[in-house]
Design an enzyme around this catalytic site. Sequence first.
Site, short mmCIF file in Angstrom:
data_model
loop_
_atom_site.label_atom_id
_atom_site.label_comp_id
_atom_site.label_asym_id
_atom_site.label_seq_id
_atom_site.Cartn_x
_atom_site.Cartn_y
_atom_site.Cartn_z
CG ASP A 190 6.95 119.78 54.89
OD1 ASP A 190 6.69 118.33 55.01
OD2 ASP A 190 7.57 120.13 55.74
CB ILE A 191 4.44 114.64 53.64
CG1 ILE A 191 2.35 113.62 53.57
CG2 ILE A 191 5.10 113.93 54.22
CD1 ILE A 191 3.20 112.32 52.88
CG ASN A 218 14.21 102.76 59.20
OD1 ASN A 218 13.41 102.02 60.01
ND2 ASN A 218 14.55 103.87 58.99
N GLY A 247 15.17 111.11 55.17
CA GLY A 247 14.51 111.38 54.31
C GLY A 247 12.51 111.45 54.78
CB VAL A 248 9.13 110.41 53.63
CG1 VAL A 248 8.01 110.89 53.87
CG2 VAL A 248 9.35 110.77 52.23
CG ASP A 249 11.65 107.41 59.18
OD1 ASP A 249 10.12 107.31 59.46
OD2 ASP A 249 11.99 106.27 58.85
CB SER A 276 9.91 102.20 46.98
OG SER A 276 9.93 101.46 47.79
N GLY A 282 13.40 107.63 47.02
CA GLY A 282 14.15 108.28 46.93
C GLY A 282 15.28 107.15 46.82
CE1 TYR A 294 15.50 102.73 51.69
CE2 TYR A 294 13.37 101.53 51.71
CZ TYR A 294 14.24 102.14 52.60
OH TYR A 294 14.33 101.47 53.94
#
Length: 168
Positions: free
Chosen positions: A10-11, A24, A32-34, A122, A124, A126
């Site tokens: 987990d980042i 984005n 997602g990550v964002d 990109s 995920g 994307y």
Amino acid sequence: MPRIEAVRGDITTETVDAIVNAANNSLLGGGGVDGAIHRAGGPRILASCRVLRATSLPDGLPTGDAVATTAGDLAAQWVIHTVGPVHSRSEDRTAQLVSCYRRSLEVADEVGARSLAFPAISAGVYGWPMDDAARVAVSTVTETDTAVESVRFVLFSDEALAAFQQWL
């Protein structure tokens, strides 16, 4: 060249100087990550992004570029936001993906970060194929001149981890 490793994890829990966010263009959060970084980091990250949008980035962050903000409640000092390209079968957007990693390293150098955690940008929603995303990420970090000493690719699945380990 920095020390490079790949881990599954987990980042948002990484203890590094800077965490790279696969953002984005709006910089105002997403999925997602964002979304995970914004949730874990708390409202100060969004507030910093809103200042950027009101001042230097009124049209948002261009694809392939990067910018740093506070990391809010995360263990890191900074979040480096970068906008990855959406994968296309009809147009080669590899240069934009390369730019995400290169610009993130440049921004890390600008803020003095020596350790950095990257997601698979990109790869995920994307739609970038994981094997190619790993190839681009590892080769770009390896070939970019930077003062960053340690890069950790923090990956969300066994498939992603295997792809990155293959290229390492």
